[in-house]
Design an enzyme around this catalytic site. Structure first.
Site, PDB file in Angstrom:
ATOM      1  N   GLY A  98       1.896   2.914   2.402  1.00 46.46           N
ATOM      2  CA  GLY A  98       3.014   3.103   3.175  1.00 46.46           C
ATOM      3  C   GLY A  98       4.198   2.344   2.728  1.00 46.46           C
ATOM      4  O   GLY A  98       5.258   2.997   2.873  1.00 46.46           O
ATOM      5  N   HIS A  99       4.096   1.443   2.174  1.00 43.75           N
ATOM      6  CA  HIS A  99       5.176   0.646   1.429  1.00 43.75           C
ATOM      7  C   HIS A  99       5.697   1.669   0.325  1.00 43.75           C
ATOM      8  O   HIS A  99       6.862   1.834   0.380  1.00 43.75           O
ATOM      9  CB  HIS A  99       4.973  -0.599   0.977  1.00 43.75           C
ATOM     10  CG  HIS A  99       4.236  -1.671   1.866  1.00 43.75           C
ATOM     11  ND1 HIS A  99       3.133  -1.981   1.944  1.00 43.75           N
ATOM     12  CD2 HIS A  99       4.871  -2.313   2.935  1.00 43.75           C
ATOM     13  CE1 HIS A  99       2.864  -3.078   2.971  1.00 43.75           C
ATOM     14  NE2 HIS A  99       4.049  -3.195   3.554  1.00 43.75           N
ATOM     15  N   SER A 143      -1.348  -3.462   5.928  1.00 43.29           N
ATOM     16  CA  SER A 143      -1.810  -4.823   4.893  1.00 43.29           C
ATOM     17  C   SER A 143      -3.138  -5.237   5.767  1.00 43.29           C
ATOM     18  O   SER A 143      -4.149  -6.034   4.955  1.00 43.29           O
ATOM     19  CB  SER A 143      -0.612  -5.765   4.692  1.00 43.29           C
ATOM     20  OG  SER A 143       0.628  -5.265   4.235  1.00 43.29           O
ATOM     21  N   HIS A 155       0.937  -1.216  -0.098  1.00 42.56           N
ATOM     22  CA  HIS A 155      -0.080   0.102   0.062  1.00 42.56           C
ATOM     23  C   HIS A 155       0.658   1.476  -0.224  1.00 42.56           C
ATOM     24  O   HIS A 155       2.078   1.191  -0.213  1.00 42.56           O
ATOM     25  CB  HIS A 155      -0.967  -0.219   1.227  1.00 42.56           C
ATOM     26  CG  HIS A 155      -0.206  -0.353   2.379  1.00 42.56           C
ATOM     27  ND1 HIS A 155       0.802   0.552   2.960  1.00 42.56           N
ATOM     28  CD2 HIS A 155      -0.209  -1.332   3.274  1.00 42.56           C
ATOM     29  CE1 HIS A 155       1.011   0.016   4.262  1.00 42.56           C
ATOM     30  NE2 HIS A 155       0.617  -1.015   4.361  1.00 42.56           N
TER      31      HIS A 155
HETATM   32  P1  AMP Z   1       4.915  -5.348   6.323  1.00 42.28           P
HETATM   33  O1  AMP Z   1       4.843  -5.648   4.905  1.00 42.28           O
HETATM   34  O2  AMP Z   1       3.766  -5.110   6.944  1.00 42.28           O
HETATM   35  O3  AMP Z   1       6.022  -6.181   6.896  1.00 42.28           O
HETATM   36  O4  AMP Z   1       5.928  -3.932   6.086  1.00 42.28           O
HETATM   37  C1  AMP Z   1       6.862  -3.537   5.280  1.00 42.28           C
HETATM   38  C2  AMP Z   1       7.555  -2.241   5.907  1.00 42.28           C
HETATM   39  O5  AMP Z   1       6.644  -1.473   5.557  1.00 42.28           O
HETATM   40  C3  AMP Z   1       7.793  -2.218   7.449  1.00 42.28           C
HETATM   41  O6  AMP Z   1       9.003  -1.466   7.557  1.00 42.28           O
HETATM   42  C4  AMP Z   1       6.744  -1.251   7.859  1.00 42.28           C
HETATM   43  O7  AMP Z   1       6.915  -0.647   8.915  1.00 42.28           O
HETATM   44  C5  AMP Z   1       6.553  -0.465   6.501  1.00 42.28           C
HETATM   45  N1  AMP Z   1       5.267   0.111   6.709  1.00 42.28           N
HETATM   46  C6  AMP Z   1       4.094  -0.457   6.858  1.00 42.28           C
HETATM   47  N2  AMP Z   1       2.961   0.238   6.957  1.00 42.28           N
HETATM   48  C7  AMP Z   1       3.359   1.399   6.796  1.00 42.28           C
HETATM   49  C8  AMP Z   1       2.823   2.759   6.829  1.00 42.28           C
HETATM   50  N3  AMP Z   1       1.547   2.895   7.019  1.00 42.28           N
HETATM   51  N4  AMP Z   1       3.593   3.863   7.012  1.00 42.28           N
HETATM   52  C9  AMP Z   1       4.900   3.571   6.822  1.00 42.28           C
HETATM   53  N5  AMP Z   1       5.484   2.518   6.605  1.00 42.28           N
HETATM   54  C10 AMP Z   1       4.643   1.348   6.744  1.00 42.28           C
END
Ligand code: AMP
Length: 284
Positions: free
Chosen positions: A36-37, A189, A34
């Site tokens: 954020g990523h 996610s 999304h």
């Molecule tokens: P994940 O796929 O949930 O393991 O997240 C992968 C990376 O994206 C991690 O470093 C998370 O902290 C970062 N991340 C997930 N959601 C956000 C968000 N809303 N804002 C900023 N970074 C995010």
């Protein structure tokens, strides 16, 4: 964008880039990407010549009763987002490629101080051992100059910084701010699990963050009082159940009584079965 499924193909490509004098960024993710990523990819592309994203739902960071099988996946949509944001290579290994001995490993990278024990570690005691192990493997495979992590997972970010320091990785760890939905909910996610009333109830996390920030801006220094007021706001939402709300030092995650130095105020809250995170850091 190159789609790499094997460790060998990542190594070959990165070697080529490094031979050409290019810097390499790593953005570890579990997919279902999304905005954020995307913000991590954007920052990585700004700071390095080449960006590698990993897209791997890591089994060793899930306990047997957690949502490993149900974790949302959509690789086609991930590739679209990554391409749009200028990612150069996505590493999407199978579980066997990463853990060739039947999805398990006999070797873990684990921080032995209290950092992985508090906050999320209270209910997920083996989670950060799995995170450190997979991130350590990714560091060894990609050998990036810099790696990018979101502030949303604040405990993870602090732990990865510690691990990179302790293990002499020589990789710069870059933290990136939380990206939110229009109503304040931190993008995740897992937000896909929320609908209707639950989605509305989930706003209570960012409202509680805003309350904590306001109390501090108004001069409150007592961490217990701030946490109590933030918790009371969340408890007033019938669909929300607090896992934790806590104030800790942002470097070593030790609990604090007073707002001074760099303080992380973080929470995990269940909305139904979905566990959501939010936090803010205050520098005094
Ligand atoms: P994940 O796929 O949930 O393991 O997240 C992968 C990376 O994206 C991690 O470093 C998370 O902290 C970062 N991340 C997930 N959601 C956000 C968000 N809303 N804002 C900023 N970074 C995010």
């Amino acid at each position: 964008m190159i789609i790499a499924k094997t460790i060998a193909s990542v190594r070959t490509q990165v070697k080529e880039w490094k031979r050409d004098g290019l810097t390499v960024a790593l953005v570890p993710t579990m997919g279902y990407l999304h905005e954020g990523h995307a913000s991590l990819i954007d920052k990585a592309a700004e700071m390095c010549d080449k960006v590698v994203a990993s897209d791997f739902v890591n089994p060793t960071q899930f306990a047997p009763d957690e949502d490993l099988e149900a974790y949302p996946r959509d690789f086609a949509s991930d590739c679209e987002l990554l391409t749009k944001h200028g990612c150069d290579m996505v590493f999407c290994p199978s579980v066997d490629e990463m853990y060739p001995d039947g999805g398990k490993t006999d070797t873990y990278v684990e921080i032995l101080n209290d950092m992985p024990k508090g906050l999320c570690g209270r209910t997920r005691p083996t989670h950060f051992r799995g995170v450190c192990t997979v991130v350590s493997k990714l560091f060894n495979i990609v050998t990036p100059d810099m790696a990018f992590f979101g502030q949303k997972d604040a405990q993870q970010l602090a732990i990865i910084r510690r691990m990179a320091h302790d293990m002499s990785y020589g990789i710069e760890i870059v933290g990136c701010p939380i990206v939110r939905e229009d109503d304040g909910l931190a993008k995740s996610s897992r937000n896909v699990y929320l609908n209707g009333d639950r989605r509305r109830a989930a706003r209570v996390l960012s409202r509680s963050v805003a309350l904590g920030q306001k109390l501090i801006a108004d001069g409150e220094k007592d961490a217990k009082k701030i946490v109590a007021e933030m918790s009371a706001l969340i408890e007033a939402e019938p669909l929300a159940e607090i896992d934790y709300v806590t104030a800790v030092n942002n470097l070593d995650l030790a609990p604090v009584d007073t707002i001074s130095g760099s303080v992380l105020i973080a929470m995990a809250v269940f909305i139904g079965k979905t566990r959501l995170l939010d936090n803010f850091v205050v520098e005094v």
